[in-house]
Design an enzyme around this catalytic site. Structure first.
Site, PDB file in Angstrom:
ATOM      1  N   ARG A  59     -30.325 -25.885  32.706  1.00  0.00           N
ATOM      2  CA  ARG A  59     -31.426 -25.848  33.682  1.00  0.00           C
ATOM      3  C   ARG A  59     -30.884 -25.641  35.096  1.00  0.00           C
ATOM      4  NH1 ARG A  59     -33.543 -30.218  35.797  1.00  0.00           N
ATOM      5  NH2 ARG A  59     -33.417 -31.459  33.893  1.00  0.00           N
ATOM      6  N   TYR A 112     -52.391 -10.700  42.267  1.00  0.00           N
ATOM      7  CA  TYR A 112     -52.420 -11.125  40.878  1.00  0.00           C
ATOM      8  C   TYR A 112     -53.373 -12.324  40.745  1.00  0.00           C
ATOM      9  CZ  TYR A 112     -50.577 -12.248  36.269  1.00  0.00           C
ATOM     10  OH  TYR A 112     -50.448 -12.501  34.938  1.00  0.00           O
ATOM     11  N   ASP A 184     -44.751 -10.093  46.824  1.00  0.00           N
ATOM     12  CA  ASP A 184     -44.635  -9.877  45.382  1.00  0.00           C
ATOM     13  C   ASP A 184     -44.385  -8.380  45.189  1.00  0.00           C
ATOM     14  OD1 ASP A 184     -45.169  -9.318  42.696  1.00  0.00           O
ATOM     15  OD2 ASP A 184     -46.640 -10.938  42.516  1.00  0.00           O
ATOM     16  N   LYS A 209     -42.437  -7.291  33.792  1.00  0.00           N
ATOM     17  CA  LYS A 209     -42.953  -5.946  33.998  1.00  0.00           C
ATOM     18  C   LYS A 209     -41.803  -4.929  34.066  1.00  0.00           C
ATOM     19  CE  LYS A 209     -46.550  -8.534  34.149  1.00  0.00           C
ATOM     20  NZ  LYS A 209     -47.191  -8.993  35.376  1.00  0.00           N
TER      21      LYS A 209
HETATM   22  C1  PLP Z   1     -47.691 -10.194  35.908  1.00  0.00           C
HETATM   23  C2  PLP Z   1     -47.655 -10.446  37.336  1.00  0.00           C
HETATM   24  C3  PLP Z   1     -47.350 -11.717  37.844  1.00  0.00           C
HETATM   25  C4  PLP Z   1     -47.124 -12.918  36.952  1.00  0.00           C
HETATM   26  O1  PLP Z   1     -46.002 -12.755  36.134  1.00  0.00           O
HETATM   27  P1  PLP Z   1     -45.824 -13.474  34.704  1.00  0.00           P
HETATM   28  O2  PLP Z   1     -44.470 -13.028  34.293  1.00  0.00           O
HETATM   29  O3  PLP Z   1     -46.926 -12.980  33.821  1.00  0.00           O
HETATM   30  O4  PLP Z   1     -45.941 -14.935  34.942  1.00  0.00           O
HETATM   31  C5  PLP Z   1     -47.289 -11.875  39.211  1.00  0.00           C
HETATM   32  N1  PLP Z   1     -47.513 -10.840  40.047  1.00  0.00           N
HETATM   33  C6  PLP Z   1     -47.805  -9.610  39.595  1.00  0.00           C
HETATM   34  C7  PLP Z   1     -48.038  -8.509  40.568  1.00  0.00           C
HETATM   35  C8  PLP Z   1     -47.886  -9.371  38.228  1.00  0.00           C
HETATM   36  O5  PLP Z   1     -48.200  -8.144  37.796  1.00  0.00           O
END
Ligand code: PLP
Length: 394
Positions: A59, A112, A184, A209
């Site tokens: 961790r 998101y 983000d 992603k």
């Molecule tokens: C999918 C996504 C998230 C969240 O990510 P997870 O891996 O599903 O927790 C945050 N921001 C954006 C822009 C996303 O597409």
């Protein structure tokens, strides 16, 4: 020889975070272990005190996780990266590390879905107030700032509306009163957008992603520009416990090696799909940063190195025609998520953004008929054919 930091993205994607390993192994080994044995009691004590460098417990640190973290830090041009168990764990780590009771946040209204509800729900419960504004208009960020604003949180292009926020202007507004600009960068990846060069302080990725890119891992990352922030962030992540495990780190690191070539194909394919949709009589509008009709085309070209894989559109037949399209596609799969090699289609109002109430969605211009496409790396003509056959039916 050039350092990896000085290399171009194509070379960084393949080599960053890679070291020399036992037996001449070219690929980093996976240390699939929860804990690490101490040589003796004093050794363990020295590690815990920080007097000696070494591994204690996964961790806290693990070599496979660190290799992936290094790769991400290099690609984003940051000082450190922290691997997280999901993109949302990354969002949570950043907000927990930076915010206290009575602090204020200015956030893009098109983000998101779960990020919106985390800020207004969980952080609201602990006394953090958030104003959601259209950050594509810098004046609205400026007028939302309060003396207690600690974080300006943006997503650009926004999910799912594709509105673009001017990163340099957002950074200047945040820094003027000592707030952090958090971005983000999931939709763009470090190949297409480099927020640190435009003044951002913290970058978040859902590694689920584009960075992993193969729809087989859920993971996230936080990237920091200022090394002085690192100890506080590492401590927060360790306490929240939202860490990534060694095997998923290995998979993400493997995915990153092909990031640049995948993004190149994503850009080309999405451009062809967007042009096809724009010229189709049954489509009422298409939003894609690569189209000249995109409302913020010039800004997108300035701060992004390519338009990416994400397209939103609405059919003239509205919600019902959109549903028909989503149900009739064969190569595009009906699933949430994005950024993988396979093309996906989904309906934000009833899926990814269903956790927002209708008012919030309307304010953010997430209409009921809006359809979101994540264009994969298949053959572009076949993707267009798939859309053509589906549109005929709707
Ligand atoms: C999918 C996504 C998230 C969240 O990510 P997870 O891996 O599903 O927790 C945050 N921001 C954006 C822009 C996303 O597409």
């Amino acid at each position: 020889m050039k350092s990896i930091e000085e290399c171009k993205k194509e070379t960084q994607a393949v080599h960053a975070g890679i070291d020399e390993y036992e037996f001449g192994s070219v690929v980093p080994p996976i240390y699939q272990t929860s804990t690490f044995r101490f040589k003796d009691v004093d050794h363990g004590a020295r590690l815990f005190r920080g007097d000696e460098d070494g591994y204690i417990y996964t961790r806290m640190r693990n070599p496979a996780v660190e290799a992936m973290e290094k790769a991400i830090a290099v690609l984003e041009g940051g000082s450190h990266a922290l691997g997280c168990g999901s993109g949302m764990a990354a969002v949570n780590t950043v907000l927990t590390a930076l915010l206290s009771k009575n602090d204020h946040v200015v956030c893009s209204e098109s983000v998101y879905g779960p990020t919106t509800t985390l800020l207004s729900g969980v952080f609201g419960k602990f006394g953090v107030r958030t104003d959601f504004v259209d950050t594509s208009n810098s004046d609205l960020i400026r007028s939302a700032m309060k003396p207690e604003t600690k974080v300006v949180y943006i997503e650009t292009p926004g999910n799912p509306t594709m509105v673009v926020t001017n990163i340099k202007e957002a950074a200047a507004i945040a820094h003027k009163q000592g707030a952090y600009l958090v971005i983000d960068n999931t939709f763009m990846s470090p190949i297409l957008q480099n927020p640190f060069e435009m003044g951002a302080d913290v970058i978040i990725h859902s590694l689920t992603k584009f960075l992993n890119g193969h729809a087989d891992v859920v993971a996230g990352a936080v990237v920091l520009k200022d090394p002085n922030l690192y100890p506080q962030f590492r401590k927060t992540l360790n306490q929240i416990g939202g860490v990534i495990d060694p095997f998923n780190s290995f998979l993400v690191h493997r995915g990153i090696k092909t990031l640049d070539v995948r993004i190149e194909r994503h850009n080309k394919n999405a451009m062809k799909v967007a042009k096809f949709l724009e010229n189709h009589p049954k489509v009422s509008w298409v939003r894609y940063p690569g189209l000249e009709s995109f409302p913020q085309y010039d800004l997108a070209r300035q701060q992004m190195k390519g338009p990416g894989a994400m397209i939103t559109c609405e059919l003239s037949g509205g919600l019902n025609a959109g549903k028909c399209l989503m149900n009739s596609l064969r190569i595009f799969q009906l699933a949430v998520s994005l950024g993988g090699v396979e093309s996906l289609v989904q309906h934000p109002a009833s899926m990814t953004h269903a956790s927002m109430d209708k008012k919030q969605r309307e304010k953010a211009k997430i209409t009921d008929g809006l359809v979101r496409l994540s264009v994969g790396i298949e053959n572009a003509e076949e993707l267009v054919e798939d859309l053509e056959q589906a549109l005929k039916l709707c």
